[in-house]
Every structure is written in structure tokens, then in C-alpha cells.
Design a protein around this motif. Structure first.
Motif, PDB file in Angstrom:
ATOM      1  N   ASN A  71       0.805  -1.221   0.000  1.00 54.19           N
ATOM      2  CA  ASN A  71       0.000   0.000   0.000  1.00 54.19           C
ATOM      3  C   ASN A  71       0.840   1.274   0.000  1.00 54.19           C
ATOM      4  N   ALA A  78      -0.941   9.681  -2.461  1.00 55.88           N
ATOM      5  CA  ALA A  78      -1.915  10.494  -1.730  1.00 55.88           C
ATOM      6  C   ALA A  78      -1.241  11.655  -1.024  1.00 55.88           C
ATOM      7  N   GLU A 133      -4.578  13.489   6.720  1.00 49.88           N
ATOM      8  CA  GLU A 133      -4.804  12.156   7.286  1.00 49.88           C
ATOM      9  C   GLU A 133      -5.983  11.458   6.605  1.00 49.88           C
ATOM     10  N   ARG A 134      -7.043  12.209   6.307  1.00 48.06           N
ATOM     11  CA  ARG A 134      -8.194  11.603   5.603  1.00 48.06           C
ATOM     12  C   ARG A 134      -7.793  11.126   4.222  1.00 48.06           C
ATOM     13  N   GLN A 135      -6.976  11.905   3.544  1.00 46.63           N
ATOM     14  CA  GLN A 135      -6.553  11.517   2.199  1.00 46.63           C
ATOM     15  C   GLN A 135      -5.652  10.280   2.238  1.00 46.63           C
ATOM     16  N   LYS A 137      -5.725   7.913   4.598  1.00 41.56           N
ATOM     17  CA  LYS A 137      -6.546   6.760   4.976  1.00 41.56           C
ATOM     18  C   LYS A 137      -7.422   6.271   3.833  1.00 41.56           C
ATOM     19  N   SER A 138      -7.719   7.169   2.892  1.00 43.21           N
ATOM     20  CA  SER A 138      -8.460   6.713   1.725  1.00 43.21           C
ATOM     21  C   SER A 138      -7.630   5.756   0.879  1.00 43.21           C
ATOM     22  N   ALA A 139      -6.290   5.885   0.959  1.00 43.15           N
ATOM     23  CA  ALA A 139      -5.402   4.981   0.224  1.00 43.15           C
ATOM     24  C   ALA A 139      -5.016   3.775   1.063  1.00 43.15           C
ATOM     25  N   PRO A 141      -6.404   2.397   4.782  1.00 41.58           N
ATOM     26  CA  PRO A 141      -7.244   2.629   5.967  1.00 41.58           C
ATOM     27  C   PRO A 141      -6.525   2.400   7.292  1.00 41.58           C
TER      28      PRO A 141
END
Length: 290
Positions: A71, A78, A133-135, A137-139, A141
Motif C-alpha cells: 500500500n 496520496a 490524514e483523511r486523504q 486513509k483513503s489509500a 485505511p
């Protein structure tokens, strides 16, 4: 105001000593001056190191990916597309295993040992770390973002403690020098008690008598401080030139111009302290004797 420094030859002969420095006082002051400058230099170097570490880690973050390297490319992509992020790069697995060797030894090279993937990035001042951080975690989790300053907080706290410890040691050395000067001044008074009584009988005031001792101790303190400072400068230059333990401790951080100026003021401050303490001690002893 400083006329007491320029006593005549007849005044200098009153105490019955030859011109120049004599006695243990200059040696004591030299030792104190040497110790104060070396300790202060170490404290300033530690302070500069702490400042450099804090500044370098202020906007530095790491991303830990427990799922491993599969990942990591998506996480790097990201990060590089996130607003305010710069310098995003993956940490090589070899570096991770080299770090693990500190605790695991040769077992860190075992291919069956799971090693989390990691990436580092810099975040611009004012950027929203939550959005980054949201971006991420989209790649991935399971990825987590860790601020370097949080990891370094114990180290920085320890460096600050060392900095204040150095300051405290400098203050203690100054207090010890002041105590030595008081003992030297009182000893000189006892030695020259008869001369002092004669001067009082001729109409000399306590201040005039005090100036004789004050001048002698001021010269002794100045010579001792300068000698100690010269020795300390030689030692510090030796450490700097050879890049030995002090350089390794401070990570190569050098003293700045302001630090050097502060160190140069220490011998003058020590001389001023010794002169003031000697004047106070002698004047107090003379007035108590009346």
C-alpha cells in the motif's frame, strides 16, 4: 568612579606585597573561570542542539502502514497530492531493518519478520493535518500519521534539563568563587591588621582602606579569569577541531557569535563579582571591628 584602580606606588606598597599577582586567589579564580566557561559552552551547545532538533521536527511527520509495502505507493501518491505536503518520500525497508537491529540483533534481517512500511513528509505551516490524514486513509485505511515532535518530546525535555543543569552549575561555580574571595579578603585583613590600625590612626577612612584590598583582589581576579578563559578556549578549540565527544553529543552544532560573546563576558562578570564581593566583605569587616 574607578579611581581606586590607579593607586600610586606608595599606596601599592602599603600592603607589603610586590607588584603583580600573588597568593592562591588568582589560581582559584582561574579554576572557577575555566570550569564556568567549559560548562557554559556545553550548556549553550546543548541548547542550540535542542533548538535545531525542535525546528527540524516542527513540521515533520511520518506515516506508518501496517499492511506493508503493497500500500506504500498509494500512500506516497496520496501525500504528494495533498495540499500543504512537501518532501513526501518512502523510508527504505533496509533502513527500517537497520533500526530494528538495535533491539533484535541479527533477527531483524529475517525475511519472515513483518516490517511496517513508512513514509516521511513535511507539512507547510498552517496546513490542515486532519485533511492530509483523511486523504492518506483513503489509500490505506490502517495507516497512522505520527508527528516527529511528539516522538522527540522526551529527548527535547532531557536536553532542556541538561541546559538548566549547566546554568545551575555556572551559578554554583560563581557562588564558590565568591566564597573563596570572601575568605581571601578576610585572611588579608587579619594579616595586615596592624597596618590597618596605623592607617586608621593617621585618619584613613574605611573606604580608603577597602580600596587597597579591592584593587589587589580585582587584579588577581582579572588575571585569574583571563588565564582560566584562555585555557577553556584552548580546550574548546581542541574539541571543535578534533570533532570528539562534544561534537558527537551536539550533532555537530557549533556555537554562534552570540554564544561566543556571552562566553567572553563570563570572565569579566566573574572579575566584577569578585571585586564587589571583596569590597563588601572588607568594608563590612572593618565596620564591625569598630
Amino acid at each position: 568612579m574607578l579611581s581606586w584602580l590607579f593607586a600610586s606606588s606608595s599606596q601599592r606598597r602599603i600592603l607589603g606585597r610586590p607588584a603583580g599577582v600573588s597568593g592562591p586567589t588568582p589560581w582559584l579564580i582561574a579554576i572557577m573561570s575555566f570550569s564556568m566557561i567549559v560548562v557554559a559552552a556545553a550548556g549553550l551547545a546543548v541548547s542550540n542542539t535542542a533548538g535545531t532538533i525542535a525546528k527540524s521536527a516542527e513540521h515533520r511527520y511520518s506515516v506508518q502502514v501496517p499492511d506493508g509495502a503493497r500500500n506504500l505507493p498509494a500512500v506516497i501518491s496520496a501525500l504528494r497530492s495533498a495540499r500543504g505536503v512537501s518532501g513526501a518520500e518512502a523510508v527504505p525497508e533496509a533502513d527500517m531493518r537497520a533500526t530494528l537491529k538495535t533491539w533484535l540483533g541479527s533477527e531483524a534481517d529475517n525475511p519472515d519478520l513483518p516490517v511496517p512500511a513508512m513514509a516521511s513528509f513535511d507539512l507547510a505551516a498552517g496546513a490542515d493535518i486532519a485533511a492530509v490524514e483523511r486523504q492518506v486513509k483513503s489509500a490505506a485505511p490502517n495507516a497512522t500519521i505520527v508527528a516527529h515532535r511528539e516522538n522527540l518530546r522526551p529527548v527535547l525535555r532531557s536536553l532542556r534539563v541538561l541546559q538548566w543543569l549547566a546554568l545551575g552549575l555556572v551559578a554554583l561555580l560563581a557562588a564558590a568563587a565568591a566564597a573563596a574571595v570572601v575568605l581571601a579578603a578576610r585572611g588579608a585583613l587579619d594579616t595586615h591588621r596592624f597596618t590597618i590600625d596605623v592607617m586608621h590612626g593617621m585618619g584613613a577612612t574605611d573606604v580608603q582602606v577597602t580600596q587597597l584590598f579591592q584593587r589587589k583582589i580585582a587584579i588577581d581576579a582579572l588575571v585569574g579569569s583571563a588565564a582560566g578563559a584562555a585555557a577553556a578556549a584552548a580546550v574548546l578549540l581542541l574539541f571543535t577541531a578534533s570533532a570528539t565527544a562534544l561534537g558527537e553529543l551536539t550533532g555537530g552544532v557549533r556555537l554562534g557569535l552570540a554564544d561566543i560573546m556571552l562566553l567572553l563576558l563570563l570572565p569579566l562578570a566573574l572579575t566584577a563579582l569578585a571585586t564587589w564581593v571583596a569590597r563588601t566583605a572588607v568594608l563590612t569587616a572593618l565596620r564591625q571591628a569598630l
